[in-house]
Write a protein that holds these residues in place. Structure first.
Motif, PDB file in Angstrom:
ATOM      1  N   GLU A   1       0.852  -1.196   0.000  1.00  0.00           N
ATOM      2  CA  GLU A   1       0.000   0.000   0.000  1.00  0.00           C
ATOM      3  C   GLU A   1       0.884   1.241   0.000  1.00  0.00           C
ATOM      4  O   GLU A   1       1.948   1.244   0.633  1.00  0.00           O
ATOM      5  CB  GLU A   1      -0.881   0.016   1.254  1.00  0.00           C
ATOM      6  N   GLY A   2       0.430   2.262  -0.701  1.00  0.00           N
ATOM      7  CA  GLY A   2       1.140   3.541  -0.670  1.00  0.00           C
ATOM      8  C   GLY A   2       2.159   3.714  -1.783  1.00  0.00           C
ATOM      9  O   GLY A   2       2.693   4.803  -1.981  1.00  0.00           O
ATOM     10  N   ILE A   3       2.469   2.657  -2.530  1.00  0.00           N
ATOM     11  CA  ILE A   3       3.423   2.764  -3.643  1.00  0.00           C
ATOM     12  C   ILE A   3       2.633   2.936  -4.938  1.00  0.00           C
ATOM     13  O   ILE A   3       1.599   2.293  -5.125  1.00  0.00           O
ATOM     14  CB  ILE A   3       4.300   1.491  -3.744  1.00  0.00           C
ATOM     15  N   VAL A   4       3.100   3.825  -5.807  1.00  0.00           N
ATOM     16  CA  VAL A   4       2.506   3.936  -7.142  1.00  0.00           C
ATOM     17  C   VAL A   4       3.291   2.993  -8.047  1.00  0.00           C
ATOM     18  O   VAL A   4       4.491   3.189  -8.258  1.00  0.00           O
ATOM     19  CB  VAL A   4       2.584   5.391  -7.665  1.00  0.00           C
ATOM     20  N   TYR A   5       2.650   1.946  -8.523  1.00  0.00           N
ATOM     21  CA  TYR A   5       3.341   0.964  -9.364  1.00  0.00           C
ATOM     22  C   TYR A   5       3.293   1.400 -10.829  1.00  0.00           C
ATOM     23  O   TYR A   5       2.218   1.734 -11.342  1.00  0.00           O
ATOM     24  CB  TYR A   5       2.710  -0.423  -9.204  1.00  0.00           C
ATOM     25  N   LEU A   6       4.447   1.396 -11.463  1.00  0.00           N
ATOM     26  CA  LEU A   6       4.538   1.745 -12.889  1.00  0.00           C
ATOM     27  C   LEU A   6       4.550   0.433 -13.665  1.00  0.00           C
ATOM     28  O   LEU A   6       5.550  -0.290 -13.665  1.00  0.00           O
ATOM     29  CB  LEU A   6       5.836   2.519 -13.156  1.00  0.00           C
ATOM     30  N   GLU A   7       3.431   0.126 -14.290  1.00  0.00           N
ATOM     31  CA  GLU A   7       3.277  -1.217 -14.846  1.00  0.00           C
ATOM     32  C   GLU A   7       3.944  -1.387 -16.202  1.00  0.00           C
ATOM     33  O   GLU A   7       3.740  -0.601 -17.116  1.00  0.00           O
ATOM     34  CB  GLU A   7       1.780  -1.545 -14.956  1.00  0.00           C
ATOM     35  N   GLY A   8       4.738  -2.451 -16.294  1.00  0.00           N
ATOM     36  CA  GLY A   8       5.329  -2.835 -17.567  1.00  0.00           C
ATOM     37  C   GLY A   8       4.516  -3.987 -18.131  1.00  0.00           C
ATOM     38  O   GLY A   8       4.224  -4.958 -17.426  1.00  0.00           O
ATOM     39  N   THR A   9       4.139  -3.860 -19.396  1.00  0.00           N
ATOM     40  CA  THR A   9       3.323  -4.910 -20.032  1.00  0.00           C
ATOM     41  C   THR A   9       3.845  -5.120 -21.453  1.00  0.00           C
ATOM     42  O   THR A   9       4.626  -4.302 -21.964  1.00  0.00           O
ATOM     43  CB  THR A   9       1.849  -4.473 -20.130  1.00  0.00           C
ATOM     44  N   LEU A  10       3.370  -6.193 -22.062  1.00  0.00           N
ATOM     45  CA  LEU A  10       3.753  -6.448 -23.447  1.00  0.00           C
ATOM     46  C   LEU A  10       3.285  -5.290 -24.336  1.00  0.00           C
ATOM     47  O   LEU A  10       3.978  -4.892 -25.278  1.00  0.00           O
ATOM     48  CB  LEU A  10       3.093  -7.762 -23.897  1.00  0.00           C
ATOM     49  N   GLU A  11       2.112  -4.720 -23.989  1.00  0.00           N
ATOM     50  CA  GLU A  11       1.529  -3.638 -24.790  1.00  0.00           C
ATOM     51  C   GLU A  11       2.429  -2.392 -24.790  1.00  0.00           C
ATOM     52  O   GLU A  11       2.600  -1.744 -25.812  1.00  0.00           O
ATOM     53  CB  GLU A  11       0.130  -3.234 -24.271  1.00  0.00           C
ATOM     54  N   ASN A  12       2.989  -2.049 -23.623  1.00  0.00           N
ATOM     55  CA  ASN A  12       3.854  -0.851 -23.613  1.00  0.00           C
ATOM     56  C   ASN A  12       5.332  -1.207 -23.778  1.00  0.00           C
ATOM     57  O   ASN A  12       6.206  -0.354 -23.568  1.00  0.00           O
ATOM     58  CB  ASN A  12       3.594   0.044 -22.381  1.00  0.00           C
ATOM     59  N   GLY A  13       5.612  -2.447 -24.142  1.00  0.00           N
ATOM     60  CA  GLY A  13       7.000  -2.860 -24.377  1.00  0.00           C
ATOM     61  C   GLY A  13       7.840  -2.786 -23.112  1.00  0.00           C
ATOM     62  O   GLY A  13       9.045  -2.633 -23.156  1.00  0.00           O
ATOM     63  N   PHE A  14       7.184  -2.855 -21.955  1.00  0.00           N
ATOM     64  CA  PHE A  14       7.848  -2.764 -20.646  1.00  0.00           C
ATOM     65  C   PHE A  14       8.552  -1.422 -20.441  1.00  0.00           C
ATOM     66  O   PHE A  14       9.535  -1.319 -19.725  1.00  0.00           O
ATOM     67  CB  PHE A  14       8.763  -3.975 -20.397  1.00  0.00           C
TER      68      PHE A  14
END
Ligand code: PLP
Length: 409
Positions: free
Chosen positions: A154-167
Protein backbone atom coordinates in the motif's frame (compact mmCIF):
# COMPACT_ATOMS: atom_id res chain seq x y z
CA UNK A 1 12.50 -2.29 26.28
CA UNK A 2 14.46 -2.47 23.05
CA UNK A 3 12.11 -2.34 20.08
CA UNK A 4 12.54 -3.29 16.48
CA UNK A 5 11.87 -1.37 13.29
CA UNK A 6 8.49 -2.98 12.61
CA UNK A 7 8.64 -2.02 8.96
CA UNK A 8 10.91 -5.04 8.54
CA UNK A 9 7.93 -7.23 9.46
CA UNK A 10 6.10 -5.96 6.37
CA UNK A 11 8.80 -7.36 4.08
CA UNK A 12 7.81 -10.44 2.13
CA UNK A 13 10.15 -13.41 2.45
CA UNK A 14 12.61 -13.10 -0.41
CA UNK A 15 12.09 -16.63 -1.57
CA UNK A 16 12.77 -16.26 -5.30
CA UNK A 17 16.36 -17.49 -5.55
CA UNK A 18 16.07 -19.87 -2.59
CA UNK A 19 12.97 -21.45 -4.17
CA UNK A 20 14.81 -21.72 -7.51
CA UNK A 21 17.71 -23.42 -5.70
CA UNK A 22 15.35 -25.74 -3.84
CA UNK A 23 13.57 -26.87 -7.00
CA UNK A 24 16.84 -27.29 -8.94
CA UNK A 25 18.37 -29.35 -6.09
CA UNK A 26 15.28 -31.56 -5.81
CA UNK A 27 15.44 -32.17 -9.56
CA UNK A 28 19.15 -33.03 -9.37
CA UNK A 29 18.54 -35.48 -6.51
CA UNK A 30 15.76 -37.18 -8.44
CA UNK A 31 17.85 -37.26 -11.65
CA UNK A 32 21.52 -37.49 -10.66
CA UNK A 33 22.48 -38.38 -14.25
CA UNK A 34 21.06 -35.11 -15.72
CA UNK A 35 23.29 -32.04 -15.99
CA UNK A 36 21.61 -28.74 -15.06
CA UNK A 37 22.46 -25.54 -16.96
CA UNK A 38 21.82 -22.40 -14.94
CA UNK A 39 20.61 -19.37 -16.88
CA UNK A 40 18.92 -17.89 -13.84
CA UNK A 41 21.08 -15.65 -11.70
CA UNK A 42 22.58 -12.50 -13.23
CA UNK A 43 26.21 -13.02 -12.28
CA UNK A 44 29.14 -12.81 -14.66
CA UNK A 45 31.20 -15.88 -15.55
CA UNK A 46 34.28 -14.41 -17.33
CA UNK A 47 37.43 -13.27 -15.45
CA UNK A 48 38.45 -9.62 -15.07
CA UNK A 49 40.07 -7.90 -18.07
CA UNK A 50 43.85 -8.39 -18.10
CA UNK A 51 44.43 -4.62 -17.87
CA UNK A 52 42.46 -4.58 -14.58
CA UNK A 53 44.35 -7.55 -13.18
CA UNK A 54 47.70 -5.88 -13.96
CA UNK A 55 46.64 -2.60 -12.35
CA UNK A 56 45.24 -4.50 -9.37
CA UNK A 57 48.59 -6.35 -8.86
CA UNK A 58 50.60 -3.14 -9.25
CA UNK A 59 48.45 -1.41 -6.64
CA UNK A 60 48.81 -4.32 -4.19
CA UNK A 61 52.61 -4.09 -4.64
CA UNK A 62 52.43 -0.35 -3.86
CA UNK A 63 50.69 -1.23 -0.59
CA UNK A 64 53.72 -3.39 0.35
CA UNK A 65 56.20 -0.48 0.22
CA UNK A 66 56.51 2.20 2.87
CA UNK A 67 56.91 4.97 0.29
CA UNK A 68 53.85 4.04 -1.76
CA UNK A 69 51.59 2.59 0.95
CA UNK A 70 48.16 4.25 1.27
CA UNK A 71 45.78 4.29 4.21
CA UNK A 72 42.29 5.82 4.16
CA UNK A 73 41.54 7.45 0.83
CA UNK A 74 38.93 10.09 0.04
CA UNK A 75 35.49 8.60 0.88
CA UNK A 76 34.02 9.71 -2.42
CA UNK A 77 36.82 8.06 -4.43
CA UNK A 78 40.28 8.95 -5.75
CA UNK A 79 40.44 11.75 -8.32
CA UNK A 80 42.33 9.49 -10.76
CA UNK A 81 39.18 7.35 -11.08
CA UNK A 82 36.53 10.07 -10.81
CA UNK A 83 38.21 12.12 -13.54
CA UNK A 84 38.34 9.17 -15.95
CA UNK A 85 34.68 8.36 -15.26
CA UNK A 86 33.56 11.95 -15.85
CA UNK A 87 35.55 12.24 -19.04
CA UNK A 88 34.93 8.86 -20.70
CA UNK A 89 31.45 7.90 -19.49
CA UNK A 90 29.87 11.35 -19.64
CA UNK A 91 31.75 14.27 -21.25
CA UNK A 92 32.72 12.21 -24.31
CA UNK A 93 28.99 11.56 -24.90
CA UNK A 94 28.02 15.20 -24.47
CA UNK A 95 26.79 14.76 -20.89
CA UNK A 96 27.88 17.64 -18.68
CA UNK A 97 29.16 15.82 -15.59
CA UNK A 98 32.31 16.73 -13.67
CA UNK A 99 34.58 14.58 -11.48
CA UNK A 100 33.33 16.16 -8.24
CA UNK A 101 29.79 15.00 -9.05
CA UNK A 102 30.90 11.33 -8.98
CA UNK A 103 30.75 9.28 -5.76
CA UNK A 104 32.69 6.00 -6.00
CA UNK A 105 31.24 3.16 -3.94
CA UNK A 106 31.34 -0.60 -3.47
CA UNK A 107 28.12 -1.28 -5.34
CA UNK A 108 25.07 0.04 -7.11
CA UNK A 109 23.01 -2.24 -4.89
CA UNK A 110 24.09 -0.33 -1.76
CA UNK A 111 23.74 3.04 -3.47
CA UNK A 112 20.26 2.43 -4.90
CA UNK A 113 19.26 1.12 -1.47
CA UNK A 114 20.87 3.89 0.59
CA UNK A 115 19.98 6.95 -1.46
CA UNK A 116 16.41 7.17 -0.15
CA UNK A 117 17.82 7.93 3.31
CA UNK A 118 18.35 11.58 2.32
CA UNK A 119 14.68 12.01 1.32
CA UNK A 120 11.57 12.58 3.43
CA UNK A 121 9.57 9.56 4.54
CA UNK A 122 6.16 10.93 3.56
CA UNK A 123 6.81 11.34 -0.17
CA UNK A 124 4.95 9.51 -2.96
CA UNK A 125 7.11 6.97 -4.72
CA UNK A 126 6.69 5.42 -8.15
CA UNK A 127 8.35 2.04 -8.63
CA UNK A 128 8.25 -0.12 -11.75
CA UNK A 129 6.60 -3.54 -11.81
CA UNK A 130 8.39 -5.84 -12.64
CA UNK A 131 11.40 -4.48 -10.76
CA UNK A 132 14.89 -5.06 -9.37
CA UNK A 133 13.64 -5.80 -5.81
CA UNK A 134 16.08 -3.52 -3.92
CA UNK A 135 14.17 -0.30 -4.73
CA UNK A 136 10.99 -1.59 -3.17
CA UNK A 137 12.41 -3.40 -0.14
CA UNK A 138 14.54 -0.44 0.98
CA UNK A 139 11.51 1.86 0.94
CA UNK A 140 9.51 -0.70 2.91
CA UNK A 141 12.32 -0.80 5.51
CA UNK A 142 12.23 3.00 5.74
CA UNK A 143 8.51 2.99 6.47
CA UNK A 144 7.37 4.57 3.21
CA UNK A 145 4.73 1.90 2.54
CA UNK A 146 1.72 0.38 4.15
CA UNK A 147 1.29 -3.36 4.42
CA UNK A 148 1.46 -5.97 1.67
CA UNK A 149 -1.91 -6.89 0.14
CA UNK A 150 -2.68 -8.91 -3.00
CA UNK A 151 0.92 -8.81 -4.17
CA UNK A 152 1.49 -5.09 -3.62
CA UNK A 153 2.55 -2.66 -0.90
CA UNK A 154 0.00 0.00 0.00
CA UNK A 155 1.14 3.54 -0.67
CA UNK A 156 3.42 2.76 -3.64
CA UNK A 157 2.51 3.94 -7.14
CA UNK A 158 3.34 0.96 -9.36
CA UNK A 159 4.54 1.75 -12.89
CA UNK A 160 3.28 -1.22 -14.85
CA UNK A 161 5.33 -2.84 -17.57
CA UNK A 162 3.32 -4.91 -20.03
CA UNK A 163 3.75 -6.45 -23.45
CA UNK A 164 1.53 -3.64 -24.79
CA UNK A 165 3.85 -0.85 -23.61
CA UNK A 166 7.00 -2.86 -24.38
CA UNK A 167 7.85 -2.76 -20.65
CA UNK A 168 8.39 1.01 -20.81
CA UNK A 169 5.87 2.24 -18.22
CA UNK A 170 3.64 5.21 -18.92
CA UNK A 171 3.91 8.37 -16.81
CA UNK A 172 1.89 8.05 -13.58
CA UNK A 173 -1.62 9.47 -13.68
CA UNK A 174 -1.11 11.02 -10.23
CA UNK A 175 1.61 13.34 -8.98
CA UNK A 176 4.61 11.49 -7.56
CA UNK A 177 7.76 12.81 -5.90
CA UNK A 178 10.32 10.06 -6.48
CA UNK A 179 10.62 7.84 -9.56
CA UNK A 180 12.81 4.77 -9.99
CA UNK A 181 13.81 3.92 -13.56
CA UNK A 182 16.25 1.26 -14.76
CA UNK A 183 17.46 0.99 -18.38
CA UNK A 184 18.63 -1.33 -19.85
CA UNK A 185 16.20 -3.03 -17.53
CA UNK A 186 16.64 -5.84 -15.10
CA UNK A 187 14.62 -8.09 -15.35
CA UNK A 188 12.99 -7.31 -18.71
CA UNK A 189 15.99 -6.25 -20.82
CA UNK A 190 13.88 -3.37 -22.22
CA UNK A 191 15.66 -0.16 -23.27
CA UNK A 192 14.38 3.41 -23.43
CA UNK A 193 14.84 5.90 -26.27
CA UNK A 194 16.00 9.48 -25.76
CA UNK A 195 12.56 10.89 -26.52
CA UNK A 196 10.84 8.47 -24.12
CA UNK A 197 13.34 9.39 -21.40
CA UNK A 198 12.82 13.07 -22.18
CA UNK A 199 9.13 12.71 -21.20
CA UNK A 200 10.20 11.41 -17.77
CA UNK A 201 12.68 14.26 -17.30
CA UNK A 202 10.00 16.77 -18.34
CA UNK A 203 7.51 15.18 -15.91
CA UNK A 204 10.06 15.41 -13.08
CA UNK A 205 10.77 19.07 -13.85
CA UNK A 206 7.07 19.97 -14.00
CA UNK A 207 6.28 18.12 -10.76
CA UNK A 208 9.45 18.98 -8.78
CA UNK A 209 10.12 15.24 -8.63
CA UNK A 210 13.42 13.34 -8.54
CA UNK A 211 14.38 10.46 -10.86
CA UNK A 212 16.68 7.71 -9.61
CA UNK A 213 18.13 6.28 -12.83
CA UNK A 214 19.82 2.89 -12.57
CA UNK A 215 22.12 2.39 -15.55
CA UNK A 216 24.02 -0.63 -14.18
CA UNK A 217 23.75 -2.28 -17.63
CA UNK A 218 24.71 0.70 -19.82
CA UNK A 219 27.70 -1.14 -21.28
CA UNK A 220 25.39 -3.61 -23.04
CA UNK A 221 23.80 -0.93 -25.23
CA UNK A 222 24.71 -1.67 -28.84
CA UNK A 223 22.39 0.84 -30.54
CA UNK A 224 24.22 4.15 -30.33
CA UNK A 225 21.03 6.18 -30.64
CA UNK A 226 19.92 4.93 -27.19
CA UNK A 227 20.95 7.00 -24.16
CA UNK A 228 23.59 5.40 -21.92
CA UNK A 229 23.11 8.11 -19.34
CA UNK A 230 20.12 10.17 -18.31
CA UNK A 231 22.39 13.23 -18.52
CA UNK A 232 22.29 12.90 -22.32
CA UNK A 233 18.73 14.21 -21.90
CA UNK A 234 18.09 17.94 -21.71
CA UNK A 235 17.18 19.19 -18.25
CA UNK A 236 18.19 15.98 -16.42
CA UNK A 237 20.92 17.59 -14.31
CA UNK A 238 18.31 19.30 -12.13
CA UNK A 239 16.11 16.25 -11.54
CA UNK A 240 18.11 13.03 -11.75
CA UNK A 241 20.62 10.92 -9.88
CA UNK A 242 22.31 8.11 -11.82
CA UNK A 243 23.76 4.79 -10.63
CA UNK A 244 26.47 2.91 -12.52
CA UNK A 245 28.48 -0.19 -11.77
CA UNK A 246 31.64 -1.97 -12.92
CA UNK A 247 29.98 -5.29 -12.00
CA UNK A 248 28.58 -6.23 -15.37
CA UNK A 249 30.57 -3.72 -17.45
CA UNK A 250 33.94 -5.30 -16.56
CA UNK A 251 33.27 -8.39 -14.46
CA UNK A 252 33.56 -6.69 -11.04
CA UNK A 253 30.70 -8.51 -9.27
CA UNK A 254 33.16 -10.09 -6.84
CA UNK A 255 35.67 -7.20 -6.88
CA UNK A 256 33.07 -4.52 -6.00
CA UNK A 257 33.20 -1.05 -7.50
CA UNK A 258 30.43 1.27 -8.65
CA UNK A 259 29.56 4.95 -8.61
CA UNK A 260 26.67 7.34 -8.19
CA UNK A 261 26.37 10.63 -10.04
CA UNK A 262 24.76 13.52 -8.19
CA UNK A 263 24.92 16.74 -10.22
CA UNK A 264 25.48 19.88 -8.16
CA UNK A 265 22.41 21.44 -9.77
CA UNK A 266 20.08 18.59 -8.74
CA UNK A 267 17.61 19.77 -6.09
CA UNK A 268 15.02 18.52 -3.64
CA UNK A 269 12.88 20.64 -1.32
CA UNK A 270 12.25 21.29 2.37
CA UNK A 271 8.70 21.11 3.70
CA UNK A 272 8.61 24.89 3.33
CA UNK A 273 9.42 24.65 -0.39
CA UNK A 274 13.02 25.83 -0.18
CA UNK A 275 15.33 24.06 -2.64
CA UNK A 276 18.38 22.18 -1.33
CA UNK A 277 21.26 20.73 -3.36
CA UNK A 278 20.97 16.95 -3.16
CA UNK A 279 24.74 16.76 -3.78
CA UNK A 280 25.42 18.31 -0.37
CA UNK A 281 23.16 15.80 1.38
CA UNK A 282 24.62 12.77 -0.40
CA UNK A 283 28.16 14.08 0.19
CA UNK A 284 27.36 14.26 3.89
CA UNK A 285 25.75 10.85 3.97
CA UNK A 286 28.46 9.11 1.91
CA UNK A 287 31.40 10.61 3.78
CA UNK A 288 29.78 9.93 7.16
CA UNK A 289 28.77 6.33 6.63
CA UNK A 290 31.30 5.06 4.06
CA UNK A 291 35.09 4.96 4.17
CA UNK A 292 35.91 4.50 0.51
CA UNK A 293 36.59 1.66 -1.90
CA UNK A 294 39.97 -0.01 -1.47
CA UNK A 295 42.87 1.58 -3.36
CA UNK A 296 43.75 -1.52 -5.48
CA UNK A 297 40.11 -1.92 -6.53
CA UNK A 298 39.96 1.73 -7.64
CA UNK A 299 43.17 1.26 -9.64
CA UNK A 300 41.63 -1.84 -11.26
CA UNK A 301 38.49 0.19 -12.10
CA UNK A 302 40.64 3.02 -13.51
CA UNK A 303 42.25 0.46 -15.84
CA UNK A 304 38.82 -0.20 -17.40
CA UNK A 305 39.28 3.21 -19.07
CA UNK A 306 42.74 2.50 -20.51
CA UNK A 307 42.94 1.56 -24.21
CA UNK A 308 43.58 -2.09 -23.32
CA UNK A 309 40.90 -2.06 -20.63
CA UNK A 310 38.28 -0.63 -23.00
CA UNK A 311 39.12 -3.20 -25.68
CA UNK A 312 39.13 -6.09 -23.18
CA UNK A 313 35.85 -5.02 -21.52
CA UNK A 314 34.28 -4.86 -24.95
CA UNK A 315 35.36 -8.45 -25.56
CA UNK A 316 33.54 -9.44 -22.34
CA UNK A 317 30.38 -7.60 -23.31
CA UNK A 318 30.49 -9.00 -26.86
CA UNK A 319 30.82 -12.49 -25.42
CA UNK A 320 27.64 -12.14 -23.34
CA UNK A 321 25.82 -10.37 -26.17
CA UNK A 322 26.58 -13.30 -28.47
CA UNK A 323 24.91 -15.52 -25.85
CA UNK A 324 21.96 -13.11 -25.66
CA UNK A 325 21.53 -13.10 -29.44
CA UNK A 326 21.50 -16.89 -29.53
CA UNK A 327 18.98 -17.14 -26.69
CA UNK A 328 16.70 -14.55 -28.25
CA UNK A 329 16.74 -16.03 -31.73
CA UNK A 330 16.20 -19.61 -30.54
CA UNK A 331 13.39 -18.77 -28.11
CA UNK A 332 11.69 -16.40 -30.57
CA UNK A 333 12.11 -19.12 -33.21
CA UNK A 334 9.99 -21.38 -31.04
CA UNK A 335 7.19 -18.85 -31.29
CA UNK A 336 7.61 -17.07 -27.93
CA UNK A 337 7.39 -13.30 -27.67
CA UNK A 338 10.75 -11.95 -26.37
CA UNK A 339 11.81 -8.57 -24.97
CA UNK A 340 15.48 -7.63 -24.42
CA UNK A 341 18.67 -9.41 -25.40
CA UNK A 342 19.55 -6.83 -28.07
CA UNK A 343 20.93 -4.10 -25.81
CA UNK A 344 20.92 -6.02 -22.54
CA UNK A 345 22.03 -9.37 -21.11
CA UNK A 346 18.50 -10.43 -20.15
CA UNK A 347 15.81 -11.97 -22.33
CA UNK A 348 12.28 -11.69 -21.01
CA UNK A 349 9.99 -14.32 -22.42
CA UNK A 350 6.21 -14.44 -22.48
CA UNK A 351 5.70 -18.03 -21.40
CA UNK A 352 1.93 -17.88 -21.97
CA UNK A 353 1.52 -19.81 -18.71
CA UNK A 354 2.20 -19.41 -14.99
CA UNK A 355 5.85 -18.31 -14.46
CA UNK A 356 6.64 -21.18 -12.10
CA UNK A 357 4.94 -23.71 -14.37
CA UNK A 358 7.20 -22.54 -17.21
CA UNK A 359 10.21 -22.71 -14.87
CA UNK A 360 9.32 -26.31 -13.89
CA UNK A 361 8.77 -27.31 -17.50
CA UNK A 362 12.20 -26.01 -18.61
CA UNK A 363 13.85 -27.70 -15.63
CA UNK A 364 12.17 -31.06 -16.07
CA UNK A 365 12.21 -31.29 -19.84
CA UNK A 366 15.49 -29.50 -20.65
CA UNK A 367 17.42 -29.39 -17.36
CA UNK A 368 17.65 -25.58 -17.73
CA UNK A 369 17.17 -23.14 -14.84
CA UNK A 370 15.67 -19.72 -15.61
CA UNK A 371 14.11 -17.09 -13.29
CA UNK A 372 10.31 -16.94 -12.97
CA UNK A 373 9.14 -13.41 -13.77
CA UNK A 374 6.55 -13.49 -10.97
CA UNK A 375 9.45 -13.06 -8.52
CA UNK A 376 9.95 -9.49 -9.80
CA UNK A 377 6.39 -8.29 -9.23
CA UNK A 378 2.78 -8.90 -10.19
CA UNK A 379 3.34 -7.77 -13.81
CA UNK A 380 6.07 -10.40 -14.14
CA UNK A 381 3.54 -13.22 -13.82
CA UNK A 382 3.47 -15.32 -16.98
CA UNK A 383 7.05 -14.38 -17.93
CA UNK A 384 10.50 -15.86 -17.36
CA UNK A 385 13.90 -14.14 -17.42
CA UNK A 386 16.78 -15.90 -19.17
CA UNK A 387 20.24 -14.57 -18.39
CA UNK A 388 23.06 -14.44 -20.95
CA UNK A 389 25.72 -14.69 -18.23
CA UNK A 390 27.13 -18.15 -18.85
CA UNK A 391 29.65 -19.94 -21.05
CA UNK A 392 28.70 -19.93 -24.73
CA UNK A 393 28.93 -23.73 -24.92
CA UNK A 394 26.43 -24.01 -22.05
CA UNK A 395 24.05 -21.54 -23.69
CA UNK A 396 24.28 -23.47 -26.97
CA UNK A 397 23.59 -26.74 -25.16
CA UNK A 398 20.70 -25.20 -23.19
CA UNK A 399 19.08 -23.83 -26.34
CA UNK A 400 19.46 -27.18 -28.09
CA UNK A 401 17.77 -28.94 -25.20
CA UNK A 402 14.96 -26.38 -24.95
CA UNK A 403 14.33 -26.65 -28.69
CA UNK A 404 14.14 -30.43 -28.52
CA UNK A 405 11.94 -30.41 -25.42
CA UNK A 406 9.50 -27.78 -26.67
CA UNK A 407 9.25 -29.03 -30.23
CA UNK A 408 8.37 -32.46 -28.83
CA UNK A 409 5.67 -30.81 -26.65
N1 PLP B 1 21.10 -2.45 -10.28
C1 PLP B 1 20.58 -3.45 -11.02
C2 PLP B 1 19.43 -3.16 -11.89
C3 PLP B 1 21.11 -4.74 -10.95
O1 PLP B 1 20.57 -5.72 -11.67
C4 PLP B 1 22.21 -4.99 -10.10
C5 PLP B 1 22.80 -6.32 -9.97
O2 PLP B 1 22.34 -7.33 -10.41
C6 PLP B 1 22.69 -3.94 -9.34
C7 PLP B 1 22.12 -2.68 -9.45
C8 PLP B 1 23.80 -4.17 -8.35
O3 PLP B 1 25.02 -3.83 -8.83
P1 PLP B 1 26.33 -3.92 -7.93
O4 PLP B 1 26.97 -5.25 -8.21
O5 PLP B 1 27.17 -2.77 -8.36
O6 PLP B 1 25.93 -3.81 -6.48
Amino acid sequence: MIRINENYLKLQASYLFSEIGKRANAFQEAHPEREIIRLGIGDVTRPLPEACIKAFHRAVDEMAEIKSFRGYGPEQGYDFLREKIAQVDFQSRGADISADEIFVSDGAKCDTGNIQEILATDITIAIPDPVYPVYLATNVMAGRTGSFNSGRYEGIVYLEGTLENGFIPELPAEKVDLIYLCFPNNPTGATITKSQLQTWVDYARENKALILYDAAYDAFIQDDSLPRSIYEIEGAREVAIEFRSFSKKAGFTGTRCAFTVVPKTCVAYTGGGESVAVHDLWYRRHTTKFNGVSYPVQRAAEAVYSDDGMAQSKVLIDYYMKNAALIRSEIAGLGYECIGGENSPYIWVDGRMDSWAFFDMLLEKAGVVCTPGAGFGRCGEGYIRISAFNHYENVEKAMQRIKQALVLE
